[in-house]
Design an enzyme around this catalytic site. Structure first.
Site, mmCIF file in Angstrom:
data_model
loop_
_atom_site.group_PDB
_atom_site.id
_atom_site.type_symbol
_atom_site.label_atom_id
_atom_site.label_comp_id
_atom_site.label_asym_id
_atom_site.label_seq_id
_atom_site.Cartn_x
_atom_site.Cartn_y
_atom_site.Cartn_z
ATOM 1 N N HIS A 18 1.492 9.533 5.018
ATOM 2 C CA HIS A 18 0.717 8.948 3.982
ATOM 3 C C HIS A 18 -0.156 10.089 3.229
ATOM 4 O O HIS A 18 -0.025 9.946 1.877
ATOM 5 C CB HIS A 18 -0.348 8.031 4.304
ATOM 6 C CG HIS A 18 0.145 6.821 5.118
ATOM 7 N ND1 HIS A 18 -0.332 6.375 6.249
ATOM 8 C CD2 HIS A 18 1.076 5.708 4.723
ATOM 9 C CE1 HIS A 18 0.125 5.143 6.682
ATOM 10 N NE2 HIS A 18 0.953 4.948 5.465
ATOM 11 N N LYS A 42 -0.609 -8.129 10.939
ATOM 12 C CA LYS A 42 -0.437 -6.816 11.826
ATOM 13 C C LYS A 42 -1.637 -6.858 12.512
ATOM 14 O O LYS A 42 -2.883 -7.285 12.044
ATOM 15 C CB LYS A 42 -0.368 -5.545 10.924
ATOM 16 C CG LYS A 42 0.783 -5.413 10.382
ATOM 17 C CD LYS A 42 1.063 -4.260 9.436
ATOM 18 C CE LYS A 42 2.464 -4.066 8.951
ATOM 19 N NZ LYS A 42 2.456 -3.013 7.969
ATOM 20 N N ARG A 91 10.594 6.199 3.055
ATOM 21 C CA ARG A 91 10.911 7.285 4.434
ATOM 22 C C ARG A 91 12.332 7.361 4.585
ATOM 23 O O ARG A 91 12.925 8.414 4.876
ATOM 24 C CB ARG A 91 10.269 6.646 5.675
ATOM 25 C CG ARG A 91 8.670 6.846 5.721
ATOM 26 C CD ARG A 91 8.031 5.897 6.545
ATOM 27 N NE ARG A 91 8.347 4.671 6.709
ATOM 28 C CZ ARG A 91 7.944 3.586 7.172
ATOM 29 N NH1 ARG A 91 7.449 4.035 8.521
ATOM 30 N NH2 ARG A 91 8.219 2.312 7.161
ATOM 31 N N SER A 130 2.450 3.779 11.435
ATOM 32 C CA SER A 130 1.061 3.623 11.593
ATOM 33 C C SER A 130 1.130 2.915 13.242
ATOM 34 O O SER A 130 0.559 3.213 14.026
ATOM 35 C CB SER A 130 0.213 2.645 10.856
ATOM 36 O OG SER A 130 0.070 3.505 9.604
HETATM 37 N N1 COA Z 1 4.245 7.813 6.121
HETATM 38 C C1 COA Z 1 4.028 7.126 7.297
HETATM 39 N N2 COA Z 1 3.918 5.920 7.480
HETATM 40 C C2 COA Z 1 4.387 5.275 6.258
HETATM 41 C C3 COA Z 1 4.725 5.820 5.102
HETATM 42 C C4 COA Z 1 4.733 7.217 4.974
HETATM 43 N N3 COA Z 1 4.676 7.859 4.076
HETATM 44 N N4 COA Z 1 4.883 4.782 4.119
HETATM 45 C C5 COA Z 1 5.119 4.001 4.891
HETATM 46 N N5 COA Z 1 4.632 3.840 6.183
HETATM 47 C C6 COA Z 1 4.623 3.023 7.282
HETATM 48 C C7 COA Z 1 3.131 2.519 7.254
HETATM 49 O O1 COA Z 1 2.342 3.200 8.174
HETATM 50 C C8 COA Z 1 3.372 1.048 7.963
HETATM 51 O O2 COA Z 1 3.534 1.238 9.403
HETATM 52 P P1 COA Z 1 3.362 -0.255 10.280
HETATM 53 O O3 COA Z 1 4.234 -1.189 9.971
HETATM 54 O O4 COA Z 1 3.259 0.281 11.561
HETATM 55 O O5 COA Z 1 1.887 -0.340 10.168
HETATM 56 C C9 COA Z 1 4.432 0.553 7.137
HETATM 57 O O6 COA Z 1 5.233 1.831 6.891
HETATM 58 C C10 COA Z 1 4.684 -0.240 6.221
HETATM 59 O O7 COA Z 1 3.885 0.423 5.056
HETATM 60 P P2 COA Z 1 3.429 -0.349 3.870
HETATM 61 O O8 COA Z 1 4.946 -1.109 3.237
HETATM 62 O O9 COA Z 1 2.572 0.395 2.977
HETATM 63 O O10 COA Z 1 2.899 -1.892 4.475
HETATM 64 P P3 COA Z 1 1.478 -2.161 4.577
HETATM 65 O O11 COA Z 1 1.500 -3.631 5.541
HETATM 66 O O12 COA Z 1 0.737 -1.007 4.911
HETATM 67 O O13 COA Z 1 1.255 -2.629 2.975
HETATM 68 C C11 COA Z 1 1.640 -3.996 0.812
HETATM 69 C C12 COA Z 1 2.136 -3.577 2.257
HETATM 70 C C13 COA Z 1 0.124 -4.016 0.827
HETATM 71 C C14 COA Z 1 2.122 -3.142 -0.081
HETATM 72 C C15 COA Z 1 1.801 -5.301 0.621
HETATM 73 O O14 COA Z 1 1.838 -6.454 1.921
HETATM 74 C C16 COA Z 1 1.237 -6.146 -0.468
HETATM 75 O O15 COA Z 1 1.571 -5.784 -1.593
HETATM 76 N N6 COA Z 1 0.335 -6.993 -0.060
HETATM 77 C C17 COA Z 1 -0.380 -7.604 -0.948
HETATM 78 C C18 COA Z 1 0.114 -9.178 -1.126
HETATM 79 C C19 COA Z 1 1.247 -9.211 -2.166
HETATM 80 O O16 COA Z 1 0.782 -8.902 -3.383
HETATM 81 N N7 COA Z 1 2.250 -9.742 -1.688
HETATM 82 C C20 COA Z 1 3.279 -10.035 -2.645
HETATM 83 C C21 COA Z 1 4.190 -8.550 -2.520
HETATM 84 S S1 COA Z 1 5.573 -8.796 -3.707
#
Ligand code: COA
Length: 162
Positions: A18, A42, A91, A130
């Site tokens: 990140h 989660k 990724r 994560s």
């Molecule tokens: N380095 C390390 N880890 C990374 C990464 C990077 N560059 N990019 C992504 N990841 C990992 C994260 O650590 C996370 O790991 P985990 O699943 O073990 O926790 C995983 O990839 C997913 O990350 P992310 O896509 O950012 O998921 P999130 O749950 O943290 O967040 C949102 C997702 C917030 C973008 C999405 O749920 C959202 O928009 N929510 C709001 C509700 C909404 O609007 N919904 C409709 C969407 S169309």
């Protein structure tokens, strides 16, 4: 034009993957907000407040970056705060399908001027998530070099405090 970007996620915890995306996005845009969100599907290690504090401490070297928390629909937060860009990290190919679906849905919900921009995660962090960091650390494996030091110290503290 002053470009306001948002990088969002649950960051439980923030990893060096990140951080790599954040440092690169901070160079591309005038202002970058880190939007921390609770993902109810989660199980979390840290509260929102703890995450906000740790992330703020980790990013204090970046002048144009601020940290915020939000809940609800991402698109509502983006439209209300007039962000121009939503940054997402990719990724590996496996991220692409989920990300493209989300980007298309969000595009329908965003105000017209908002773009989703994808940055490729540095290959040295492409295997990190994560949840993996939490699992390895909880089971006594080393995650040194994969999460920022501030976060690792806090994770060590949270295990000792159990
Ligand atoms: N380095 C390390 N880890 C990374 C990464 C990077 N560059 N990019 C992504 N990841 C990992 C994260 O650590 C996370 O790991 P985990 O699943 O073990 O926790 C995983 O990839 C997913 O990350 P992310 O896509 O950012 O998921 P999130 O749950 O943290 O967040 C949102 C997702 C917030 C973008 C999405 O749920 C959202 O928009 N929510 C709001 C509700 C909404 O609007 N919904 C409709 C969407 S169309």
């Amino acid at each position: 034009m002053h470009i306001k970007a948002l990088y969002t996620g649950s960051f439980d915890p923030l990893t060096n993957g990140h951080l790599n995306i954040i440092e690169r996005a901070a160079k591309l845009y005038d202002e970058l907000t880190i939007g921390i969100i609770v993902n109810p599907s989660k199980k979390s290690m840290f509260s929102l407040e703890e995450r906000k504090e740790m992330i703020g401490e980790t990013l204090k070297h970046l002048d144009n970056v601020k940290v915020d928390c939000f809940s609800g629909l991402l698109a509502d937060y983006v439209n209300e705060n007039k962000f121009n860009v939503v940054v997402r990290g990719l990724r590996a190919a496996m991220d692409f399908e989920y990300e493209i679906q989300m980007a298309h849905m969000n595009a329908r919900l965003f105000d017209e001027q908002v773009e989703t921009v994808f940055l490729m995660t540095d290959p040295k962090y492409s295997f990190i998530s994560s949840s993996m960091m939490k699992e390895v650390h909880t089971l006594g494996g080393s995650i040194e070099g994969l999460v920022p030091e501030v976060i690792l110290n806090k994770m060590n503290g949270s295990i000792m405090g159990e």
